[in-house]
Design an enzyme around this catalytic site. Structure first.
Site: not given
Ligand code: GRF
Length: 200
Positions: A14-15, A88-89, A104, A106, A147, A176
Site C-alpha cells: 500500500s505504501n 531486514k537490515l 524507510n 515505520h 529504525d 503513512e
Molecule cells: C507499513 O506499515 C510500514 O510502516 C511498515 O511495513 C508496512 C508495509 O505495508 N514498514 P504496505 O506493504 O506498504 O502496505
C-alpha cells in the site's frame, strides 16, 4: 530524479502504491519508478504492473543479494531507494552505494517503538501498552540499525479510548501513505533533484 521502491515478502504494497500514484500524478517529480520485490506472486507486484512500473525480482535470500541490488540501482540510475515493508537490515554495500539516499517508513513515532522485531501489529500493541495519547508514523533514513536513522518526516494522530492494535493500525496506514509522499518531496527538495517530467 529516479526512484525505486523495495518491498518485503508479504508485499501488501500500500505504501508502494501511494508512491507510484504520486509519481504518476506528478506530485513526486520522478522519472518513472522501479519496484524491487522478492518474488513475483505477491500483491505489490500486481499493483506495480497496473501502474506500469518497471519490476525487478530479487530476494534477500539470494547469495548475491547485496551485489545484485547495487548493480540494479546503478544500472537503473536510481537516486532514491524507498523501503516499504522490507523488514531486514540492508547490507552495508548497499548503504555505501546510496549514501543519504535510502528511506524507510515505520508505523509509530520514532525514536520510540522501533527496533528489531518491532513491525506490524507489535508496534501498535506496544504503543497501547505504554498508554500513549498519540501515535503516527515516521519516515527516516536507513542505516545499519533497525529504525535508528535520522528522522525525515513524521505525521501524528490521536490514540482513541478503546483503540485496539487493529483500529490504531487502520488509522495510521492512510497517514503513512501521505507521510511517505511528503517525505520524498522533502528529500527531493533538499537534494536538488528536480524531476524532468512525470513520465509514468
Ligand atoms: C507499513 O506499515 C510500514 O510502516 C511498515 O511495513 C508496512 C508495509 O505495508 N514498514 P504496505 O506493504 O506498504 O502496505
Amino acid at each position: 530524479m529516479r526512484l525505486a521502491v523495495l518491498v518485503g515478502g508479504k508485499g501488501r504494497g500500500s505504501n508502494m502504491k501511494a508512491i507510484l500514484h504520486a509519481c504518476k500524478t506528478g506530485r513526486i517529480p520522478s522519472e518513472g519508478a522501479l519496484v524491487i520485490a522478492p518474488k513475483d506472486d505477491i500483491p505489490a507486484v500486481g499493483i506495480a504492473r497496473e501502474y506500469g512500473a518497471e519490476i525487478a525480482i530479487l530476494s534477500p535470500k539470494e547469495q548475491h543479494f547485496a551485489a545484485d541490488l547495487v548493480a540494479i540501482l546503478a544500472a537503473e540510475r536510481i537516486d532514491l531507494l524507498c523501503l516499504a515493508g522490507f523488514l531486514k537490515l540492508l547490507p552495508v554495500e548497499v548503504l555505501q552505494a546510496m549514501p543519504d539516499s535510502i528511506l524507510n517508513i515505520h508505523p509509530a513515532l520514532l525514536p520510540k517503538f522501533g527496533g528489531k522485531g518491532m513491525y506490524g501489529v507489535r508496534v501498535h500493541e506496544a504503543v497501547l501498552r505504554a498508554e500513549q495519547l498519540e501515535s503516527g508514523c515516521t519516515v527516516h533514513y536507513v542505516n545499519e540499525q533497525f529504525d535508528e536513522g535520522a528522522i525525515l518526516w513524521q505525521m501524528l494522530c490521536p490514540v482513541e479510548p478503546g483503540d485496539t492494535p487493529e483500529t490504531l493500525a487502520a488509522r495510521i496506514l492512510p497517514l503513512e501513505h501521505e507521510c511517505y509522499v511528503e517525505a520524498i518531496r522533502k528529500w527531493i527538495a533538499d537534494h536538488g533533484k528536480a524531476g524532468r517530467k512525470a513520465s509514468m
